[in-house]
Design a protein around this motif. Structure first.
Motif, PDB file in Angstrom:
ATOM      1  N   TRP A 221       0.692  -1.130  -0.097  1.00 20.85           N
ATOM      2  CA  TRP A 221       0.130  -0.272  -0.200  1.00 20.85           C
ATOM      3  C   TRP A 221       0.840   1.084   0.009  1.00 20.85           C
ATOM      4  N   ILE A 222       0.557   2.110  -0.975  1.00 20.48           N
ATOM      5  CA  ILE A 222       1.412   3.276  -1.000  1.00 20.48           C
ATOM      6  C   ILE A 222       0.634   4.549  -0.745  1.00 20.48           C
ATOM      7  N   GLY A 223       1.151   5.401   0.441  1.00 21.18           N
ATOM      8  CA  GLY A 223       0.683   6.568   0.613  1.00 21.18           C
ATOM      9  C   GLY A 223       1.098   7.764   0.069  1.00 21.18           C
ATOM     10  N   ARG A 224       2.335   7.592  -0.604  1.00 20.05           N
ATOM     11  CA  ARG A 224       2.900   8.964  -1.201  1.00 20.05           C
ATOM     12  C   ARG A 224       4.025   8.333  -1.874  1.00 20.05           C
TER      13      ARG A 224
ATOM     14  N   ALA B 221       5.258  17.624  -8.857  1.00 22.80           N
ATOM     15  CA  ALA B 221       5.028  17.324  -7.519  1.00 22.80           C
ATOM     16  C   ALA B 221       4.843  15.877  -7.227  1.00 22.80           C
ATOM     17  N   ASN B 222       5.280  15.736  -6.079  1.00 20.55           N
ATOM     18  CA  ASN B 222       5.106  14.706  -5.389  1.00 20.55           C
ATOM     19  C   ASN B 222       3.397  14.033  -5.299  1.00 20.55           C
ATOM     20  N   PHE B 223       3.363  12.634  -5.534  1.00 23.10           N
ATOM     21  CA  PHE B 223       1.732  12.320  -5.550  1.00 23.10           C
ATOM     22  C   PHE B 223       1.405  11.984  -4.132  1.00 23.10           C
ATOM     23  N   ASP B 224       0.155  12.460  -3.503  1.00 19.51           N
ATOM     24  CA  ASP B 224      -0.386  11.692  -2.709  1.00 19.51           C
ATOM     25  C   ASP B 224      -0.928  10.632  -3.158  1.00 19.51           C
TER      26      ASP B 224
ATOM     27  N   ASP C  25      -3.590   4.926  -7.488  1.00 20.28           N
ATOM     28  CA  ASP C  25      -4.524   6.268  -7.149  1.00 20.28           C
ATOM     29  C   ASP C  25      -3.817   7.359  -6.929  1.00 20.28           C
ATOM     30  N   LEU C  26      -3.464   8.271  -7.763  1.00 21.01           N
ATOM     31  CA  LEU C  26      -2.453   9.174  -7.637  1.00 21.01           C
ATOM     32  C   LEU C  26      -2.859  10.509  -7.678  1.00 21.01           C
ATOM     33  N   LYS C  27      -2.702  11.433  -6.619  1.00 25.03           N
ATOM     34  CA  LYS C  27      -3.208  12.895  -6.794  1.00 25.03           C
ATOM     35  C   LYS C  27      -2.097  13.969  -6.785  1.00 25.03           C
TER      36      LYS C  27
ATOM     37  N   GLN D 144      -7.369  17.507 -13.125  1.00 24.30           N
ATOM     38  CA  GLN D 144      -5.662  17.716 -13.179  1.00 24.30           C
ATOM     39  C   GLN D 144      -4.965  16.911 -12.086  1.00 24.30           C
ATOM     40  N   GLN D 145      -5.695  17.024 -10.753  1.00 24.75           N
ATOM     41  CA  GLN D 145      -5.209  16.500  -9.839  1.00 24.75           C
ATOM     42  C   GLN D 145      -5.100  14.912 -10.133  1.00 24.75           C
TER      43      GLN D 145
END
Length: 201
Positions: A90-93, A108-111, A137-139, A148-149
């Protein structure tokens, strides 16, 4: 200067972008618990590099000066089955190679609220078989609109076969073959489907 740092807009001189911005970054800091006898694996939690297979879909982009890392929980086990490797994360960032992106929102980094699953079976003498599912699921929260997010989200399902075929004496023929299909996921508004194929001998 003969190159442009893409984290510092604008590029007024139309110079070639080199994505190695000047920065200092904590690349890895994690806690790792292993128990090879009971589950044949372990658990890693924290900031870490994850490299799966040939790093085509999940990797650390190691040729950059600031490799990509993941704030994540990653588990691996054999489940008591010989030649089987189960990997789940599971990836949080996603800490990208651009050191936060500076004033360029595209870098920018992905949330993240992403899940990755990779199952490897290496029982066969000349072939290692892998099946995978990557639900990313990247924001990018500093983009101006929700569309865009979420533009980098995707889901990918596929498989990979790799190994070496012996020829004579010390000679062998390495090979790999892979197929995957990717489509929209999460909040991504674009409806798309794309296939990927690889044969390498």
């Amino acid at each position: 200067s003969t190159y442009f740092d893409p984290t510092r807009l604008p590029n007024n001189q139309n110079l070639t972008s080199i994505s190695d911005p000047l920065n200092t970054n904590l690349n890895q800091a994690f806690v790792k618990i292993e128990h090879p006898r009971s589950i044949g694996g372990g658990l890693i939690g924290g900031r870490q590099q994850i490299i799966l297979d040939d790093a085509r879909f999940i990797g650390n982009v190691d040729w950059r000066q600031n490799p990509q890392s993941f704030d994540s929980v990653f588990a691996y086990a054999t489940a008591g089955v010989r030649n089987l490797a189960l990997r789940y994360g599971w990836i949080g960032r996603v800490n990208r190679v651009f050191a936060g992106g500076g004033n360029n929102p595209d870098l920018a980094n992905f949330d993240s609220n992403s899940q990755i699953l990779n199952v490897e079976f290496s029982r066969f003498r000349f072939a290692k078989i892998v099946a995978f599912a990557y639900l990313l699921d990247l924001k990018q929260p500093n983009q101006p609109t929700p569309a865009q997010q979420n533009q980098n989200s995707s889901k990918t399902f596929g498989f990979r076969v790799a190994g070496r075929i012996p020829i004579e004496g010390p000679w062998s023929l390495p090979y790999q073959a892979s197929y995957a299909h990717q489509s929209q996921y999460g909040g991504k508004s674009i409806d798309y489907g794309a296939s990927y194929g690889l044969i390498d001998i």
